[in-house]
Scaffold this active site. Structure first.
Site, PDB file in Angstrom:
ATOM      1  N   PHE A 183       0.815  -1.232   0.000  1.00 41.02           N
ATOM      2  CA  PHE A 183       0.000   0.000   0.000  1.00 41.02           C
ATOM      3  C   PHE A 183       0.844   1.276   0.000  1.00 41.02           C
ATOM      4  O   PHE A 183       0.471   2.291   0.564  1.00 41.02           O
ATOM      5  CB  PHE A 183      -0.991  -0.022   1.182  1.00 41.02           C
ATOM      6  CG  PHE A 183      -1.819  -1.272   1.202  1.00 41.02           C
ATOM      7  CD1 PHE A 183      -2.695  -1.550   0.162  1.00 41.02           C
ATOM      8  CD2 PHE A 183      -1.679  -2.201   2.222  1.00 41.02           C
ATOM      9  CE1 PHE A 183      -3.430  -2.726   0.151  1.00 41.02           C
ATOM     10  CE2 PHE A 183      -2.409  -3.376   2.212  1.00 41.02           C
ATOM     11  CZ  PHE A 183      -3.290  -3.643   1.176  1.00 41.02           C
ATOM     12  N   ARG A 184       2.018   1.186  -0.628  1.00 37.49           N
ATOM     13  CA  ARG A 184       2.918   2.347  -0.764  1.00 37.49           C
ATOM     14  C   ARG A 184       3.396   2.892   0.581  1.00 37.49           C
ATOM     15  O   ARG A 184       3.791   4.052   0.690  1.00 37.49           O
ATOM     16  CB  ARG A 184       2.263   3.464  -1.580  1.00 37.49           C
ATOM     17  CG  ARG A 184       1.782   2.977  -2.931  1.00 37.49           C
ATOM     18  CD  ARG A 184       2.087   3.971  -4.031  1.00 37.49           C
ATOM     19  NE  ARG A 184       2.120   3.288  -5.317  1.00 37.49           N
ATOM     20  CZ  ARG A 184       1.056   3.118  -6.104  1.00 37.49           C
ATOM     21  NH1 ARG A 184      -0.115   3.560  -5.737  1.00 37.49           N
ATOM     22  NH2 ARG A 184       1.172   2.504  -7.246  1.00 37.49           N
ATOM     23  N   LEU A 185       3.346   2.036   1.626  1.00 37.96           N
ATOM     24  CA  LEU A 185       3.873   2.469   2.937  1.00 37.96           C
ATOM     25  C   LEU A 185       5.340   2.035   3.009  1.00 37.96           C
ATOM     26  O   LEU A 185       5.750   1.258   3.855  1.00 37.96           O
ATOM     27  CB  LEU A 185       3.034   1.853   4.065  1.00 37.96           C
ATOM     28  CG  LEU A 185       1.518   2.110   3.952  1.00 37.96           C
ATOM     29  CD1 LEU A 185       0.761   1.421   5.074  1.00 37.96           C
ATOM     30  CD2 LEU A 185       1.247   3.623   3.985  1.00 37.96           C
ATOM     31  N   HIS A 186       6.098   2.504   2.034  1.00 41.70           N
ATOM     32  CA  HIS A 186       7.463   2.021   1.840  1.00 41.70           C
ATOM     33  C   HIS A 186       8.377   2.376   3.001  1.00 41.70           C
ATOM     34  O   HIS A 186       8.111   3.305   3.751  1.00 41.70           O
ATOM     35  CB  HIS A 186       8.038   2.611   0.548  1.00 41.70           C
ATOM     36  CG  HIS A 186       7.107   2.522  -0.607  1.00 41.70           C
ATOM     37  ND1 HIS A 186       6.536   1.323  -1.003  1.00 41.70           N
ATOM     38  CD2 HIS A 186       6.614   3.468  -1.444  1.00 41.70           C
ATOM     39  CE1 HIS A 186       5.752   1.552  -2.045  1.00 41.70           C
ATOM     40  NE2 HIS A 186       5.764   2.832  -2.322  1.00 41.70           N
TER      41      HIS A 186
END
Ligand SMILES: Cc1cc2nc3c(=O)[nH]c(=O)nc-3n(C[C@H](O)[C@H](O)[C@H](O)COP(=O)(O)O)c2cc1C
Length: 207
Positions: A183-186
């Site tokens: 979820f692009r919570l890199h």
């Protein structure tokens, strides 16, 4: 998730300097990238302040920095002569990882450049003499003729390193390890130091 998330091997979040995790990441990239795990973009800046960027191969690295080789009379060579600073980025698609570094540029020793130059195929070494990298070329035929002429001139003799064919080392002051997460919570882990040889500090950045 399209790509597996990996934070286990060489997690930079657990390190207090960047070269250990870089070694672990690069070793994994060598195994998993279909080709050129050493391909990196290197950005330089011209007199007008306009950035310039192109791919080169990372041919050496370690605590001293990140090394690539090129023609010092090329666009990048001229830019680096006037502004000896650069930024680099490697992206390993197979690992969903990005590595960045910024810092100053120094030339590698003549011996280092000779050693790498002589590890290359004879045809590549002759090509380095024939190519006036980044300068206008009238036609492909002209270039092929120049390569043929150089090939004849060298004959069976040695092909030394051209004086304008040099190695450059980016000595990092800032590096960043980016890992793709769901979820692009890199994850972003950045290391910084005030000067080469100084102590590294580490911090997390929002993705
Ligand atoms: C994967 C890849 C690797 C490359 N490696 C090098 C390299 O190691 N050295 C080099 O001079 N050019 C390399 N090139 C070519 C450069 O991208 C570029 O075209 C050339 O160096 C001229 O750049 P400049 O005009 O900005 O100086 C590579 C290109 C690609 C796509």
């Amino acid at each position: 998730m399209e790509h597996p998330t990996r934070l286990t091997n060489g997690d930079p979040a657990d390190a207090n300097e960047p070269f250990g995790p870089f070694e672990a990441w690069f070793a994994e990239a060598r195994k998993s990238e279909p080709r050129d795990p050493d391909a990196m973009a290197i950005a330089t800046v011209g007199d007008d302040g306009l950035p310039n960027v192109r791919m080169v191969l990372l041919k050496g690295w370690g605590p001293a920095g990140f090394v690539f080789f090129t023609n010092s009379e090329s666009a990048k060579g001229n830019e680096l002569a006037r502004h000896p600073k650069a930024a680099l980025v490697l992206y390993w698609k197979s690992l969903s990882r990005q590595f960045r570094a910024r810092g100053s540029i120094e030339q590698v020793t003549a011996k280092e450049a000779d050693d790498y130059f002589h590890s290359r195929a004879r045809e590549s070494r002759i090509g380095a003499w024939a190519s006036q990298q980044s300068r206008p070329l009238e036609s492909r035929e002209v270039f092929e003729r120049e390569v043929a002429e150089r090939t004849q001139t060298f004959g069976d003799g040695p092909v030394p390193r051209p004086p304008h064919w040099l190695g450059y080392r980016l000595v990092p002051l800032e590096v960043e390890f980016w890992t793709e997460m769901p979820f692009r919570l890199h994850q972003r882990i950045q290391f910084r130091r005030a000067a080469p040889g100084g102590a590294w500090t580490k911090r997390r950045l929002y993705p």
